[in-house]
Design an enzyme around this catalytic site. Structure first.
Site, PDB file in Angstrom:
ATOM      1  N   CYS A 252      13.717  37.047 -10.787  1.00  0.00           N
ATOM      2  CA  CYS A 252      12.327  36.838 -11.036  1.00  0.00           C
ATOM      3  C   CYS A 252      11.962  35.433 -10.868  1.00  0.00           C
ATOM      4  O   CYS A 252      11.136  34.714 -11.512  1.00  0.00           O
ATOM      5  CB  CYS A 252      12.020  37.092 -12.473  1.00  0.00           C
ATOM      6  SG  CYS A 252      11.749  38.708 -12.844  1.00  0.00           S
TER       7      CYS A 252
ATOM      8  N   ASP B  39       7.957  26.724 -21.685  1.00  0.00           N
ATOM      9  CA  ASP B  39       8.611  28.091 -21.662  1.00  0.00           C
ATOM     10  C   ASP B  39      10.188  28.033 -22.283  1.00  0.00           C
ATOM     11  O   ASP B  39      10.743  27.591 -21.295  1.00  0.00           O
ATOM     12  CB  ASP B  39       8.559  28.646 -20.124  1.00  0.00           C
ATOM     13  CG  ASP B  39       9.493  29.902 -20.173  1.00  0.00           C
ATOM     14  OD1 ASP B  39      10.076  30.454 -21.138  1.00  0.00           O
ATOM     15  OD2 ASP B  39       9.722  30.716 -18.849  1.00  0.00           O
TER      16      ASP B  39
ATOM     17  N   GLN C 109      14.603  30.536 -22.292  1.00  0.00           N
ATOM     18  CA  GLN C 109      15.946  30.070 -22.125  1.00  0.00           C
ATOM     19  C   GLN C 109      16.665  29.291 -22.829  1.00  0.00           C
ATOM     20  O   GLN C 109      17.819  29.127 -22.773  1.00  0.00           O
ATOM     21  CB  GLN C 109      16.238  30.040 -20.554  1.00  0.00           C
ATOM     22  CG  GLN C 109      16.020  31.047 -19.655  1.00  0.00           C
ATOM     23  CD  GLN C 109      16.565  32.466 -19.829  1.00  0.00           C
ATOM     24  OE1 GLN C 109      17.914  32.304 -20.295  1.00  0.00           O
ATOM     25  NE2 GLN C 109      16.246  33.622 -19.676  1.00  0.00           N
TER      26      GLN C 109
ATOM     27  N   HIS D 158       9.966  30.874 -13.656  1.00  0.00           N
ATOM     28  CA  HIS D 158      10.227  32.485 -13.795  1.00  0.00           C
ATOM     29  C   HIS D 158       8.942  32.889 -13.188  1.00  0.00           C
ATOM     30  O   HIS D 158       7.845  32.285 -13.396  1.00  0.00           O
ATOM     31  CB  HIS D 158      10.454  32.817 -15.144  1.00  0.00           C
ATOM     32  CG  HIS D 158      10.708  34.229 -15.430  1.00  0.00           C
ATOM     33  ND1 HIS D 158       9.601  35.282 -15.655  1.00  0.00           N
ATOM     34  CD2 HIS D 158      11.837  34.912 -15.532  1.00  0.00           C
ATOM     35  CE1 HIS D 158      10.287  36.360 -15.654  1.00  0.00           C
ATOM     36  NE2 HIS D 158      11.490  36.376 -15.568  1.00  0.00           N
TER      37      HIS D 158
ATOM     38  N   LYS E 244      16.005  37.478 -26.459  1.00  0.00           N
ATOM     39  CA  LYS E 244      17.021  36.452 -25.619  1.00  0.00           C
ATOM     40  C   LYS E 244      17.400  35.501 -27.118  1.00  0.00           C
ATOM     41  O   LYS E 244      18.224  34.543 -26.733  1.00  0.00           O
ATOM     42  CB  LYS E 244      16.087  35.475 -24.797  1.00  0.00           C
ATOM     43  CG  LYS E 244      15.722  36.357 -23.614  1.00  0.00           C
ATOM     44  CD  LYS E 244      15.019  35.229 -22.554  1.00  0.00           C
ATOM     45  CE  LYS E 244      14.312  36.251 -21.281  1.00  0.00           C
ATOM     46  NZ  LYS E 244      15.173  36.994 -20.481  1.00  0.00           N
TER      47      LYS E 244
END
Length: 414
Positions: free
Chosen positions: A372, A208, A211, A131, A234
């Protein structure tokens, strides 16, 4: 609201879960809402909404600074949320820093490395599926410090080229910053292997997990990861809140990200000493209500069970891929062996944005564009994709309507 099909009997609780989300009960453009944009943000259960309403109506006050009852209640709820998130990811509570979200958390680490770690000629490793929030901060500090940004390439199937990753590891690398799950393709990266390979050469790793958090169990101490970032919105929680997990040794080593109230021990005009971690990184009045909402979101996920969520979503993803394959001319972007959450595709020569608009007219919410991840789309030579991203409250009826909607859209665009 969609009606469960025979496939959903694999997890009968799904209809009860759907009933906890008020927004799923509405219609869009005269059709029952089919919400498949969970990679952008998830919807919020009643328990999260109620927890935030209770804060503002019953004990709204600032934290850490007051001896009066409301301040004590707010502080207790705020810190309880930190403990809840820490338990959710398998961390100690003092290793959890509240941030505005994943982007803010990554920038916090990048700023710390800029000030205390990175020198000219050093290297940072990211991947070709990141991202923008895990690209741009590193570009900024590399440009400033004269360091180099190295990129792990992505294969045609949408997986990391692990041989290339191994070849990039060397003594100049100061950090590996990698997404756990691709927000565009749903690829689940082999993070345990990545961490192990990096640590063999003394290189710290940032994950990260924006997600991953709503789909995959997280145990940071078992992973032995050095940093991990995630966003509340999220994970069925509110916007404007997220966390950075950091090993205590790393949080002690990095300098404060911002200066102000609440992150200090003592201030004089000659010198300031800083609070212990994690408060050292939490300057000013925090997002108190949002943190409480995130704590409630974690409690809601725990009530369902993250392992149950993972198993159900795996079945739902398989159902979705098989159903979409029946659409003539469909092309999937990313067909990794291990995937979660997101399915990206194109159909024939239709532009993804045109497909998205026509799906919206049928009450179906998907995301279109480059998500993104523009460098990833450039790698595949495409302007973007149609992305259907799943959550625990989606059902096979949602997928059936998506497939029907895509066919209608392609016919109209014919």
């Amino acid at each position: 609201m969609g009606t469960a099909t025979a496939q959903d009997i694999l997890w009968p609780e799904v209809e009860l879960i759907r009933n906890e989300f008020p927004i799923l009960q509405q219609t869009v453009n005269g059709r029952p809402l089919v919400y498949l944009d969970n990679g952008a943000t998830t919807q919020k259960p009643v328990s999260v909404i109620r927890s935030m309403q209770e804060y503002y109506t019953q004990y709204n006050s600032n934290v850490h600074r007051g001896v009066h009852t409301l301040s004590q209640q707010a502080t207790s709820a705020y810190e309880a949320a930190r403990h809840a998130v820490a338990a959710f990811i398998g961390a100690h509570h003092h290793e959890v820093v509240f941030t505005k979200g994943t982007t803010d958390a990554i920038n916090l680490v990048a700023n710390g490395f800029r000030k205390a770690i990175l020198k000219e000629g050093d290297e940072i490793i990211i991947s070709g599926m990141e991202h923008h929030s895990n690209i741009v901060p590193w570009q900024l500090i590399c440009e400033e410090k004269g360091a180099k940004l190295k990129v792990v390439p992505v294969t045609d199937k949408g997986e990391l080229d692990m041989d290339a990753f191994r070849s990039l590891l060397n003594g100049r690398v100061k950090l590996v910053s990698i997404t756990w799950v691709s927000n565009t393709m749903g690829t689940v990266n082999p993070v345990k292997e990545i961490i192990s390979l990096a640590h063999e050469q003394g290189i710290p790793v940032l994950l990260d997990a924006a997600q991953a958090a709503a789909h995959i169990p997280i145990k940071v101490h078992e992973l032995d990861v050095d940093f991990l970032a995630l966003s509340g919105h999220k994970l069925f929680g509110p916007t404007g809140i997220g966390i950075l997990y950091g090993k205590e040794s790393w949080l002690e080593k990095l300098p404060p990200y911002q200066g102000g109230g609440d992150m200090i021990k003592q201030v004089t005009f000659d010198k300031t000493t800083y609070a212990d971690v994690p408060l050292k990184f939490e300057a000013g009045t925090p997002a108190i209500c949002e943190a409480i909402g995130l704590g409630a979101a974690v409690a809601w996920v725990n009530k369902i069970g993250i392992h149950k969520i993972q198993a159900y979503e795996h079945q739902l993803t398989e159902y979705a891929v098989a159903a979409l394959k029946q659409v003539e001319g469909i092309r999937f972007i990313g067909e990794a062996r291990h995937r979660s959450g997101a399915i990206s595709f194109l159909v024939g020569d239709t532009h993804p944005s045109d497909v998205g608009v026509l799906l919206d007219q049928q009450g179906i919410a998907v995301r279109t564009g480059h998500h993104c991840t523009q460098p990833l789309c450039d790698r595949f030579g495409i302007p973007g994709t149609v992305r259907a991203s799943l959550a625990v409250y989606n059902i096979t009826a949602d997928i059936d309507k998506l497939v029907e909607g895509v066919r209608k859209a392609v016919t109209l665009l014919g």
